[in-house]
Scaffold this active site. Structure first.
Site, PDB file in Angstrom:
ATOM      1  N   CYS A 186     -17.985  -9.141  12.607  1.00 17.83           N
ATOM      2  CA  CYS A 186     -16.675  -9.492  11.509  1.00 17.83           C
ATOM      3  C   CYS A 186     -16.847  -8.985  10.182  1.00 17.83           C
ATOM      4  O   CYS A 186     -18.036  -9.350   9.649  1.00 17.83           O
ATOM      5  CB  CYS A 186     -16.280 -10.904  11.881  1.00 17.83           C
ATOM      6  SG  CYS A 186     -15.117 -11.413  10.502  1.00 17.83           S
ATOM      7  N   CYS A 209     -12.964 -11.708  13.571  1.00 17.17           N
ATOM      8  CA  CYS A 209     -13.153 -12.601  14.234  1.00 17.17           C
ATOM      9  C   CYS A 209     -11.868 -13.482  14.358  1.00 17.17           C
ATOM     10  O   CYS A 209     -11.074 -13.260  12.972  1.00 17.17           O
ATOM     11  CB  CYS A 209     -14.324 -13.709  14.123  1.00 17.17           C
ATOM     12  SG  CYS A 209     -14.233 -14.592  12.770  1.00 17.17           S
ATOM     13  N   CYS A 231      -3.558  -5.183   6.940  1.00 18.08           N
ATOM     14  CA  CYS A 231      -5.023  -5.144   7.582  1.00 18.08           C
ATOM     15  C   CYS A 231      -5.867  -5.999   6.560  1.00 18.08           C
ATOM     16  O   CYS A 231      -5.768  -5.394   5.482  1.00 18.08           O
ATOM     17  CB  CYS A 231      -5.420  -4.080   8.111  1.00 18.08           C
ATOM     18  SG  CYS A 231      -6.856  -4.065   8.650  1.00 18.08           S
ATOM     19  N   CYS A 236      -6.996  -0.551   3.749  1.00 20.37           N
ATOM     20  CA  CYS A 236      -6.385  -0.324   4.950  1.00 20.37           C
ATOM     21  C   CYS A 236      -4.797  -0.813   4.591  1.00 20.37           C
ATOM     22  O   CYS A 236      -4.637  -1.960   4.301  1.00 20.37           O
ATOM     23  CB  CYS A 236      -6.940  -1.121   6.101  1.00 20.37           C
ATOM     24  SG  CYS A 236      -5.813  -0.610   7.636  1.00 20.37           S
ATOM     25  N   CYS A 327      37.184 -11.556  -0.407  1.00 12.65           N
ATOM     26  CA  CYS A 327      36.860 -10.242  -1.118  1.00 12.65           C
ATOM     27  C   CYS A 327      35.716 -10.430  -2.141  1.00 12.65           C
ATOM     28  O   CYS A 327      35.483  -9.384  -2.771  1.00 12.65           O
ATOM     29  CB  CYS A 327      38.391  -9.892  -1.715  1.00 12.65           C
ATOM     30  SG  CYS A 327      38.824 -11.159  -3.215  1.00 12.65           S
ATOM     31  N   CYS A 378      60.924 -29.560 -29.416  1.00 14.32           N
ATOM     32  CA  CYS A 378      60.945 -30.753 -28.706  1.00 14.32           C
ATOM     33  C   CYS A 378      62.581 -30.629 -28.174  1.00 14.32           C
ATOM     34  O   CYS A 378      63.435 -30.551 -28.753  1.00 14.32           O
ATOM     35  CB  CYS A 378      61.058 -32.083 -29.478  1.00 14.32           C
ATOM     36  SG  CYS A 378      61.472 -33.299 -28.899  1.00 14.32           S
ATOM     37  N   CYS A 381      64.777 -33.715 -30.104  1.00 15.44           N
ATOM     38  CA  CYS A 381      65.003 -33.768 -31.653  1.00 15.44           C
ATOM     39  C   CYS A 381      64.603 -32.342 -32.152  1.00 15.44           C
ATOM     40  O   CYS A 381      65.076 -32.045 -33.628  1.00 15.44           O
ATOM     41  CB  CYS A 381      64.007 -34.507 -32.402  1.00 15.44           C
ATOM     42  SG  CYS A 381      62.334 -33.991 -32.640  1.00 15.44           S
ATOM     43  N   CYS A 391      47.053 -31.188 -20.735  1.00 14.81           N
ATOM     44  CA  CYS A 391      47.937 -32.128 -20.060  1.00 14.81           C
ATOM     45  C   CYS A 391      49.261 -31.809 -20.184  1.00 14.81           C
ATOM     46  O   CYS A 391      49.565 -31.261 -21.322  1.00 14.81           O
ATOM     47  CB  CYS A 391      47.622 -33.623 -20.526  1.00 14.81           C
ATOM     48  SG  CYS A 391      49.146 -34.798 -19.829  1.00 14.81           S
ATOM     49  N   CYS A 399      59.737 -38.067 -32.649  1.00  8.14           N
ATOM     50  CA  CYS A 399      60.974 -38.883 -32.178  1.00  8.14           C
ATOM     51  C   CYS A 399      60.108 -39.525 -30.954  1.00  8.14           C
ATOM     52  O   CYS A 399      60.908 -40.494 -30.384  1.00  8.14           O
ATOM     53  CB  CYS A 399      62.065 -38.154 -31.610  1.00  8.14           C
ATOM     54  SG  CYS A 399      61.957 -37.127 -30.136  1.00  8.14           S
TER      55      CYS A 399
END
Ligand SMILES: [Zn+2]
Ligand SMILES: [Zn+2]
Ligand SMILES: [Zn+2]
Ligand SMILES: [Zn+2]
Ligand SMILES: [Zn+2]
Ligand SMILES: [Zn+2]
Length: 633
Positions: A186, A209, A231, A236, A327, A378, A381, A391, A399
């Site tokens: 080996c 081995c 390998c 190699c 998409c 407004c 007023c 918000c 007013c």
């Protein structure tokens, strides 16, 4: 100290507006009410803010947000800390992908009694769908293997032999050849390879081995260099075939090896996609349509065919990238990809922001100008009001008039709690339908029709644009709110847990932004939905519910000083999330009456309003749908 006067100011109101910090602290420590409002709907915290005592305002804010004495509603869970509900589509880290692939491989390998590498090749050739693979396997296992480029495993032939001994001539040898070896060294451990050991057949003829082979491969796999293992011989460059790897290493090691190859797993899997954001390494899976299953299952046959053509799916990779599943562009659900691009085509044709200069319909121009400039007079007023928060509930500082930024109606008409209906999203087409039935059309009538078309566009465009503006105004909350909350939490609790205790505000902002995005795109969906039939009222009803919940959440968290206890904010954010899932889910099921939609056994639409309110809101067209639903409960 709680004595009420005509202006309904308490002692704490006076102390706060006069900047008496010690006095404020004394009153609060002795149980002075924090949430009580004076005639101008101001809490002591608001008074401190208006008078410019920001340290007192901060102090009172922290007491309000982290207060536990506020009565908690029956349906709210006081122990909830996290807002995140199960998302319809969730992002996957590399680890999740590896686990998903591993689970699929191991289960398939066990079920078909084939090696892991064979299971991988088979699944890869069947779009990673176990159902598709099983179907092909049951038809003809050998053909199935050959088409996938793998040798049929011995188990297939054992099964065939058990069925009929006459078929034994099809048996091919798949067991490795055994032949004795001796006197061969080996190259790694320099020992003789045992003569009874099965050779490891490499085409480069290099010999090692088995013990050295296994050690070498284990190191390579553990290093994460799972692909292109060459390998072990010096210089190699021969690649080690995967069959060889599986034959040598343990099953656990083989699973680790296969987990690394997630690129191909994602690339060839129709239910998983990479996040298109540059540099992002996350992927997104497409799970159950109803989003109720927390089980990771990459196997979802024919899910795409179930989605109606007039919508799309938005996904979140988990790193803050939202994109369209279909998409890969900017997320735009519930609008379909086609309608989304048609919508922008229309905007570029009409040029709504330039309309104000032309002498067209005065009302139209004014409407658009308002939205573009974020400034309106407004409605009560007429003093000018600048919008600088997301918000839509506006309060005139002169007013004190409460009104809706979108339709300029009184705000109290927008809440079902006060007997009115939140209905400024609805587009009334009754007149238009009448006109369409007339056969004769004079030129004047045609011009009128064109105006009607323009009116419809303006209705949807203004609401689309308004949510877009709100989104941009609310986005900075992600950083500002979180930073402020950290300071607050440090003031009232252990600094170590401050991060956990303030996470709710970040989560709430995330949910707010997701809802804004869906609301914005829902006006594109609404613009293209057919005007007659039951789908439109169902859609508008659910859109209204999401819009109302979203505005309420925005009012809670988009303000200089929070005046809502944490549990209430968490509860509201959860409501917004649920309403968003309801709307998206209903559209994905085609907005059909709930009991007729396929595969919807678990999730029901939930209505918080009673039947008589629904009747008025939806009109008679939707009644039969409601009745179907009511009979089933
Ligand atoms: Zn060796
Ligand atoms: Zn070699
Ligand atoms: Zn991403
Ligand atoms: Zn799209
Ligand atoms: Zn006013
Ligand atoms: Zn309104």
């Amino acid at each position: 100290m709680g004595l009420l006067r005509k202006d309904k100011n308490t002692g704490l109101h006076y102390a706060a507006s006069s900047g008496l910090k010690r006095c404020v602290e004394f009153l609060v420590n002795n149980g002075a009410p924090l949430f009580i409002e004076n005639v101008d709907n101001e809490t002591p915290c608001d008074c401190a803010e208006r008078a410019g005592f920001s340290d007192i305002a901060l102090y009172l804010e922290s007491k309000m947000v982290f207060s536990n004495d506020m009565a908690v509603d029956e349906n709210e869970d006081a122990a909830i800390v996290s807002i995140d509900l199960q998302e319809e589509y969730s992002g996957l880290k590399a680890q999740d992908l590896q686990e998903a692939k591993d689970q699929l491989l191991v289960e398939t390998s066990d079920m078909l009694r084939v090696p892991l590498f064979t299971a991988e090749a088979l699944l890869r050739n069947h779009e990673w769908s176990r159902e598709m693979l099983l179907e092909a396997w049951m038809r003809d296992a050998i053909v199935c293997c050959e088409k996938s480029g793998v040798n049929p495993p011995s188990s297939v032939f054992e099964d065939l032999m058990a069925q009929s001994s006459e078929d034994s001539d099809t048996l091919r040898s798949v067991t490795p050849r055994h032949h004795g070896q001796s006197d061969i060294l080996c190259d790694i451990c320099a020992n003789y390879i045992p003569s009874d050991e099965t050779a490891v057949p490499m085409s480069c003829e290099h010999r090692f081995c088995r013990a050295c082979w296994e050690g070498y491969l284990n190191v390579k796999i553990q290093e994460g260099e799972a692909h292109n293992i060459t390998c072990p011989a010096y210089d190699c460059i021969k690649l080690v075939p995967v069959e060889l790897i599986e034959e040598i290493v343990s099953r656990d090691m083989a699973r680790r090896y296969l987990q690394f190859d997630i690129q191909a797993f994602v690339d060839s899997n129709p239910n998983i996609k990479w996040c298109p954001s540059p540099g992002c390494i996350r992927a997104v899976k497409l799970p159950d349509m109803d989003g109720a299953s927390g089980v990771m299952s990459p196997v979802q046959p024919s899910i795409a065919s179930k989605l109606p053509g007039d919508t799309s799916r938005s996904v979140d990779c988990g790193s803050g990238h939202y994109f369209c599943w279909d998409c890969l562009g900017e997320a735009h659900a519930p609008a379909s990809c086609e309608n989304w691009s048609k919508w922008f085509q229309k905007i570029s044709e009409i040029c709504p922001e330039a309309l104000c200069d032309t002498s067209g319909a005065v009302e139209t121009s004014a409407n658009i100008l308002w939205l573009v400039t974020n400034a309106k007079p407004c409605p009560n007023c007429k003093s000018p009001i600048q919008k600088n928060e997301g918000c839509n509930h506006m309060k005139c500082s002169k007013c004190k008039h409460d009104f809706c930024w979108v339709c300029l109606e009184q705000w109290k008409k927008h809440s079902s709690a006060t007997g009115g209906y939140f209905r400024c999203n609805r587009y009334d087409v009754s007149k238009k339908v009448d006109e369409q039935t007339e056969v004769q059309k004079t030129e004047a009538e045609q011009k009128h029709m064109a105006n009607k078309e323009m009116h419809k566009f303006v209705h949807y465009y203004t609401r689309f644009k308004n949510h877009d503006n709100s989104f941009k105004l609310e986005e900075p909350l992600l950083t500002t709110a979180k930073e402020k909350m950290l300071i607050l939490a440090n003031a009232v609790s252990d600094p170590a847990t401050a991060d956990i205790e303030t996470k709710f505000i970040e989560d709430a902002v995330h949910q707010l932004l997701k809802a804004r995005r869906v609301l914005k795109c829902s006006y594109v969906y609404g613009y293209y939905i057919e005007e007659v039939g039951i789908r439109k009222p169902i859609f508008e009803f659910m859109q209204t519910e999401l819009e109302e919940a979203t505005e309420n959440l925005s009012q809670m968290i988009n303000r200089p000083y929070l005046r809502t206890p944490r549990n209430k904010i968490i509860g509201q954010a959860q409501l917004v999330t649920r309403k968003r899932h309801d709307l998206i889910g209903a559209i994905a099921r085609g907005l059909v009456p709930v009991d007729l939609s396929p595969g919807n056994s678990r999730k029901k639409y939930s209505f918080d309003v009673d039947f008589s309110q629904l009747e008025i809101l939806l009109g008679n067209t939707a009644l039969m749908w409601i009745e179907v639903r009511m009979r089933s409960t």
